[in-house]
Design a protein around this motif. Sequence first.
Motif, PDB file in Angstrom:
ATOM      1  N   GLU A   1       3.032   7.323  -1.766  1.00 58.75           N
ATOM      2  CA  GLU A   1       3.267   6.776  -0.428  1.00 58.75           C
ATOM      3  C   GLU A   1       4.712   6.341  -0.217  1.00 58.75           C
ATOM      4  N   LEU A   2       5.190   6.604   0.995  1.00 53.23           N
ATOM      5  CA  LEU A   2       6.437   5.987   1.435  1.00 53.23           C
ATOM      6  C   LEU A   2       6.155   4.515   1.697  1.00 53.23           C
ATOM      7  N   ASP A   3       7.205   3.699   1.814  1.00 53.68           N
ATOM      8  CA  ASP A   3       6.999   2.317   2.246  1.00 53.68           C
ATOM      9  C   ASP A   3       6.449   2.334   3.669  1.00 53.68           C
ATOM     10  N   PRO A   4       5.837   1.225   4.112  1.00 49.68           N
ATOM     11  CA  PRO A   4       5.325   1.185   5.487  1.00 49.68           C
ATOM     12  C   PRO A   4       6.409   1.444   6.548  1.00 49.68           C
ATOM     13  N   ASP A   5       7.678   1.178   6.212  1.00 53.92           N
ATOM     14  CA  ASP A   5       8.755   1.497   7.173  1.00 53.92           C
ATOM     15  C   ASP A   5       9.289   2.918   6.938  1.00 53.92           C
ATOM     16  N   PHE A   6       8.557   3.709   6.154  1.00 54.14           N
ATOM     17  CA  PHE A   6       8.848   5.128   5.877  1.00 54.14           C
ATOM     18  C   PHE A   6      10.022   5.352   4.948  1.00 54.14           C
ATOM     19  N   SER A   7      10.516   4.304   4.275  1.00 55.40           N
ATOM     20  CA  SER A   7      11.594   4.602   3.328  1.00 55.40           C
ATOM     21  C   SER A   7      11.025   5.059   1.990  1.00 55.40           C
ATOM     22  N   LEU A   8      11.858   5.823   1.291  1.00 54.94           N
ATOM     23  CA  LEU A   8      11.462   6.447   0.021  1.00 54.94           C
ATOM     24  C   LEU A   8      11.689   5.466  -1.117  1.00 54.94           C
ATOM     25  N   ASN A   9      10.682   5.331  -1.970  1.00 53.81           N
ATOM     26  CA  ASN A   9      10.800   4.495  -3.151  1.00 53.81           C
ATOM     27  C   ASN A   9      10.726   5.395  -4.382  1.00 53.81           C
ATOM     28  N   ALA A  10      11.878   5.580  -5.047  1.00 52.17           N
ATOM     29  CA  ALA A  10      11.946   6.518  -6.176  1.00 52.17           C
ATOM     30  C   ALA A  10      10.977   6.121  -7.284  1.00 52.17           C
ATOM     31  N   GLY A  11      10.862   4.834  -7.523  1.00 53.09           N
ATOM     32  CA  GLY A  11       9.972   4.354  -8.584  1.00 53.09           C
ATOM     33  C   GLY A  11       8.542   4.809  -8.365  1.00 53.09           C
ATOM     34  N   ARG A  12       8.094   4.762  -7.125  1.00 55.56           N
ATOM     35  CA  ARG A  12       6.710   5.138  -6.832  1.00 55.56           C
ATOM     36  C   ARG A  12       6.488   6.640  -7.055  1.00 55.56           C
ATOM     37  N   ILE A  13       7.489   7.442  -6.733  1.00 52.37           N
ATOM     38  CA  ILE A  13       7.394   8.892  -6.983  1.00 52.37           C
ATOM     39  C   ILE A  13       7.352   9.139  -8.490  1.00 52.37           C
TER      40      ILE A  13
ATOM     41  N   HIS B   1       0.296   5.356   7.152  1.00 45.31           N
ATOM     42  CA  HIS B   1       1.265   4.463   7.829  1.00 45.31           C
ATOM     43  C   HIS B   1       1.572   4.896   9.271  1.00 45.31           C
ATOM     44  N   CYS B   2       0.790   5.806   9.822  1.00 44.87           N
ATOM     45  CA  CYS B   2       1.093   6.311  11.172  1.00 44.87           C
ATOM     46  C   CYS B   2       0.017   5.925  12.190  1.00 44.87           C
ATOM     47  N   ASN B   3      -0.675   4.823  11.960  1.00 50.55           N
ATOM     48  CA  ASN B   3      -1.696   4.370  12.904  1.00 50.55           C
ATOM     49  C   ASN B   3      -1.166   4.348  14.329  1.00 50.55           C
ATOM     50  N   GLY B   4      -1.919   4.953  15.232  1.00 52.30           N
ATOM     51  CA  GLY B   4      -1.548   4.895  16.646  1.00 52.30           C
ATOM     52  C   GLY B   4      -0.443   5.849  17.054  1.00 52.30           C
ATOM     53  N   CYS B   5      -0.025   6.733  16.127  1.00 53.98           N
ATOM     54  CA  CYS B   5       1.201   7.496  16.422  1.00 53.98           C
ATOM     55  C   CYS B   5       0.971   8.923  16.937  1.00 53.98           C
ATOM     56  N   LEU B   6       1.716   9.249  17.981  1.00 54.40           N
ATOM     57  CA  LEU B   6       1.833  10.629  18.448  1.00 54.40           C
ATOM     58  C   LEU B   6       3.237  11.113  18.086  1.00 54.40           C
ATOM     59  N   ARG B   7       3.339  12.393  17.752  1.00 54.14           N
ATOM     60  CA  ARG B   7       4.657  12.978  17.483  1.00 54.14           C
ATOM     61  C   ARG B   7       5.043  13.834  18.669  1.00 54.14           C
TER      62      ARG B   7
END
Length: 343
Positions: free
Chosen positions: A120-132, A318-324
Amino acid sequence: MTDLKLLVRNNILELIPYSSARDEYTGKDAIFMDANESPFNGPYNRYPDPGQKILKEKLSSMLGLLTEQLFIGNGSDEAIDLLFRVFCTPGTDRVVIMDPSYGMYRVCADINDVAVDFAELDPDFSLNAGRILDKAGPATKMVFLCSPNNPTSNLLDQSEIIKILEGFEGIVVVDEAYIDFEGGVGLISLLGKFANLVILRTLSKAWAGAGIRLGMALGDPFLISLMGRVKYPYNVNMLTQDKALELIGNETQKQEWVELLLSERQRLEKELKAIRIVLKVHPSNANFLLVEVEDPDTLYDSLAGGGIIVRNRSRETHCNGCLRITVGTRDENNRLIELLKSY
Ligand SMILES: *Cc1c(COP(=O)(O)O)cnc(C)c1O
């Protein structure tokens, strides 16, 4: 430094690729009686150049690369599939895919019977290398990253990507399909430093060429040569090669299109934020906006009823409610705003 040879499937390392008539004789002024082509209906009677020599020279010089660092395929989708076939043994190997991201990585993994671990990306969509890196195990052959990311529209932090390139022994694929929309210069300058980096580019977005199917993989010459051995011999047809040359020959036009879309994106963002049912417009480095709204399913239907089709991404992580929403022409964007205001 990654030893690519150790990552490649043995059957691919040992493969004797198909040698086509056009591989064996590459001259021009001759009577061709070698490929069982028809002598009528030129130029389409002839097979296209399997090595895409002219197009590859133009594209690689445009990108500041050697031709040996460039693979050209039938859309980025072909490059993604080939990477699986070159590196991942079905039923055995695994990949890590950042989540949320482009759906084709998972589909290609499924088709090739390669297990997926989502990071998962962070809830603000930033990449966390450790999690990958935590998700990558001994059987993990590839990591898929996308920057700017689809559907979240943000550019990933380059220092986090570098941590992954340094900390992971396998292939790191960075999909830069949207790099031309304020994504900066991308990671091409890192190719010389990291043999395990593969960058994906496409003519489908900023170049306005989705219909011709032209995607690219940029990487280490050895890795690129493996993709070339596994691809269908004539994977990019003549019409596509010709049209691609025409498109990239007019970089000014592409730049005008990009600037127009960027200014429309900015206007759209401002207008959307003023609309009651819009809860959030996520910051974008791409040609689309991820927009959080009150009731995405109902709004999606209502927009479709009004003739505007957007993408419902509300069930993505993390995209609840989202349209693209893809940025269109000024008129198209005005129509969208009109519909939303009257909703
Ligand atoms: C649109 C898109 C592509 C383009 O794929 P093509 O097969 O080249 O058309 C690649 N990656 C992402 C993330 C995309 O959104």
